[in-house]
Design a protein around this motif. Structure first.
Motif, PDB file in Angstrom:
ATOM      1  N   UNK A  63       0.846  -1.181   0.000  1.00 38.38           N
ATOM      2  CA  UNK A  63       0.000   0.000   0.000  1.00 38.38           C
ATOM      3  C   UNK A  63       0.887   1.238   0.000  1.00 38.38           C
ATOM      4  N   UNK A  64       0.464   2.267  -0.740  1.00 40.60           N
ATOM      5  CA  UNK A  64       1.314   3.445  -0.897  1.00 40.60           C
ATOM      6  C   UNK A  64       0.479   4.718  -0.921  1.00 40.60           C
ATOM      7  N   UNK A  65       1.106   5.801  -0.460  1.00 37.35           N
ATOM      8  CA  UNK A  65       0.470   7.112  -0.541  1.00 37.35           C
ATOM      9  C   UNK A  65       1.526   8.185  -0.750  1.00 37.35           C
ATOM     10  N   UNK A  66       1.062   9.342  -1.199  1.00 37.16           N
ATOM     11  CA  UNK A  66       1.882  10.542  -1.340  1.00 37.16           C
ATOM     12  C   UNK A  66       1.265  11.618  -0.474  1.00 37.16           C
ATOM     13  N   UNK A  67       2.121  12.370   0.219  1.00 35.73           N
ATOM     14  CA  UNK A  67       1.637  13.553   0.934  1.00 35.73           C
ATOM     15  C   UNK A  67       2.390  14.761   0.388  1.00 35.73           C
ATOM     16  N   UNK A  68       1.637  15.729  -0.143  1.00 34.35           N
ATOM     17  CA  UNK A  68       2.252  16.912  -0.739  1.00 34.35           C
ATOM     18  C   UNK A  68       2.534  17.931   0.364  1.00 34.35           C
ATOM     19  N   UNK A  69       3.799  18.250   0.530  1.00 34.34           N
ATOM     20  CA  UNK A  69       4.220  19.195   1.566  1.00 34.34           C
ATOM     21  C   UNK A  69       4.150  20.621   1.060  1.00 34.34           C
ATOM     22  N   UNK A  70       4.634  20.846  -0.158  1.00 37.16           N
ATOM     23  CA  UNK A  70       4.681  22.208  -0.701  1.00 37.16           C
ATOM     24  C   UNK A  70       4.690  22.143  -2.218  1.00 37.16           C
ATOM     25  N   UNK A  71       4.065  23.127  -2.845  1.00 32.47           N
ATOM     26  CA  UNK A  71       4.058  23.203  -4.298  1.00 32.47           C
ATOM     27  C   UNK A  71       2.892  22.466  -4.913  1.00 32.47           C
ATOM     28  N   UNK A  72       3.019  22.192  -6.208  1.00 30.05           N
ATOM     29  CA  UNK A  72       1.974  21.526  -6.972  1.00 30.05           C
ATOM     30  C   UNK A  72       2.608  20.550  -7.940  1.00 30.05           C
ATOM     31  N   UNK A  73       2.027  19.358  -8.053  1.00 33.83           N
ATOM     32  CA  UNK A  73       2.582  18.351  -8.947  1.00 33.83           C
ATOM     33  C   UNK A  73       1.499  17.522  -9.594  1.00 33.83           C
ATOM     34  N   UNK A  74       1.902  16.810 -10.644  1.00 36.21           N
ATOM     35  CA  UNK A  74       1.011  15.881 -11.329  1.00 36.21           C
ATOM     36  C   UNK A  74       1.481  14.470 -10.990  1.00 36.21           C
ATOM     37  N   UNK A  75       0.606  13.723 -10.333  1.00 43.61           N
ATOM     38  CA  UNK A  75       0.922  12.373  -9.875  1.00 43.61           C
ATOM     39  C   UNK A  75       0.098  11.407 -10.715  1.00 43.61           C
ATOM     40  N   UNK A  76       0.772  10.740 -11.669  1.00 42.24           N
ATOM     41  CA  UNK A  76       0.019  10.001 -12.666  1.00 42.24           C
ATOM     42  C   UNK A  76      -0.755  11.007 -13.503  1.00 42.24           C
ATOM     43  N   UNK A  77      -2.072  11.034 -13.365  1.00 41.78           N
ATOM     44  CA  UNK A  77      -2.902  12.015 -14.064  1.00 41.78           C
ATOM     45  C   UNK A  77      -3.595  12.982 -13.116  1.00 41.78           C
ATOM     46  N   UNK A  78      -3.260  12.896 -11.829  1.00 35.92           N
ATOM     47  CA  UNK A  78      -3.931  13.707 -10.807  1.00 35.92           C
ATOM     48  C   UNK A  78      -3.045  14.861 -10.371  1.00 35.92           C
ATOM     49  N   UNK A  79      -3.586  16.069 -10.416  1.00 32.83           N
ATOM     50  CA  UNK A  79      -2.864  17.244  -9.929  1.00 32.83           C
ATOM     51  C   UNK A  79      -3.209  17.465  -8.463  1.00 32.83           C
TER      52      UNK A  79
END
Length: 331
Positions: free
Chosen positions: A238-254
């Motif tokens: 199981x995996x997750x991303x936590x965005x700390x700062x800024x903006x990114x595209x993860x796969x197809x999700x911004x």
């Protein structure tokens, strides 16, 4: 009992080294991997056969915690109760006189990752230390810890705290600590501007010295504008991303800051920083335990009977909590 009630809300040159402290505070040293530049660009990596897509997006909501402190909780909220083996994720912001005074834990681990400022930790076994900007403390509560986490010095202290479950066979082990100063955390970066600070597991061929009883990957990434990343993640974890700062595209999700993104199945995740400012995020993955989770505040066990036992042990000072009644961090 008043302290317990406050924390019992129901919710279901040489190569650097780190110091590992066991229950008796005996130091042991593990060798870390040297920092290095990765010559091959992350953006040139081959695409994944099974890329991981974002299957859930949760905005971490602010809530009071401890004594006058504020946390943004993502994992552990009703929208995302847990993500085996992860139990809770808080982005904390705290300054004096607020903090997290004396409270117990049993049955899991806490990973405290400082972004800014400093937190002083002390426990009833005599362990005391301060984790500062960029440092990490990996605490295995095991059968029992009573500790405090309070800001050190003036100003605001910020960071992440992740709770990781322990398997049934490890829930009653002796407490231990693994502490990494900023300079000792394994680090790598690509030529096109992706930096990885490897707190657990491996990235870009650089491994962390942290020993994880539950197999874990935990990497702090910073990406310059325009850079891309293709990061493998073990299948079945199981995996997750936590965005700390800024903006990114993860796969197809911004996603922007304070969002937690649950990743679906697959063998890796692709990230693109198409914004004009740096992107910082944490990627965490873990092998599921597949065991029942019964949580009552700071106690996480496998059954209600074990929770009742933990509460009794804490109240009566036994089975790991013998020093609980005689200790205070303010003493």
């Amino acid at each position: 009992m008043m302290r317990l009630k406050q924390h019992m809300g129901l919710v279901s040159s040489p190569t650097p080294a780190i110091v590992v402290r066991l229950g008796n505070n005996t130091p042991h040293r593990r060798r870390a991997t040297r920092s290095r530049i990765v010559s091959s660009s992350a953006s040139d990596a081959a695409p994944f056969e099974k890329p991981r897509a974002v299957v859930k997006k949760v905005l971490a909501q602010s809530q009071p915690e401890g004594q006058g402190a504020t946390v943004r909780r993502s994992i552990g909220r009703h929208e995302l109760r847990n993500l085996d083996p992860f139990l809770q994720l808080d982005e904390f912001t705290v300054s004096k006189p607020a903090g997290f005074p004396d409270h117990p834990h049993r049955g899991f681990e806490t990973v405290t990752h400082m972004f800014e400022g400093a937190i002083t930790h002390q426990d009833f076994a005599g362990h005391k230390g301060t984790i500062r900007t960029g440092d990490v403390q990996w605490m295995t509560a095991g059968r029992g810890i009573v500790h405090s986490e309070m800001p050190a010095g003036d100003g605001v202290s910020e960071g992440l705290q992740l709770w990781i479950n322990l398997s049934s066979k490890d829930k009653m082990i002796e407490p231990r600590y693994q502490e990494l100063e900023r300079k000792d955390i394994s680090r790598a970066e690509t030529e096109d501007g992706v930096e990885a600070r490897v707190i657990a597991g491996e990235a870009f061929g650089v491994a962390s010295p942290v020993y994880t009883r539950t197999p874990i990957m935990y990497v702090d990434f910073t990406m310059r504008p325009g850079s891309r990343l293709h990061q493998p993640v073990p299948e079945g974890w199981n995996a997750f991303v936590y965005v700390v700062d800024g903006e990114g595209v993860f796969g197809r999700e911004t996603a922007t800051a304070h969002h937690c993104l649950v990743l679906g199945s697959g063998d890796g995740v692709s990230v693109w920083n198409r914004s004009a400012r740096p992107l910082r995020f944490v990627l965490a993955a873990g092998q599921p335990l597949g065991e029942p989770v019964v949580q009552h505040g700071p106690f996480v066990m496998n059954s209600h009977a074990e929770i009742q036992q933990a509460m009794e042990d804490y109240s009566y000072g036994k089975n790991g909590f013998e020093r609980a009644g005689q200790w205070s961090s303010s003493a």
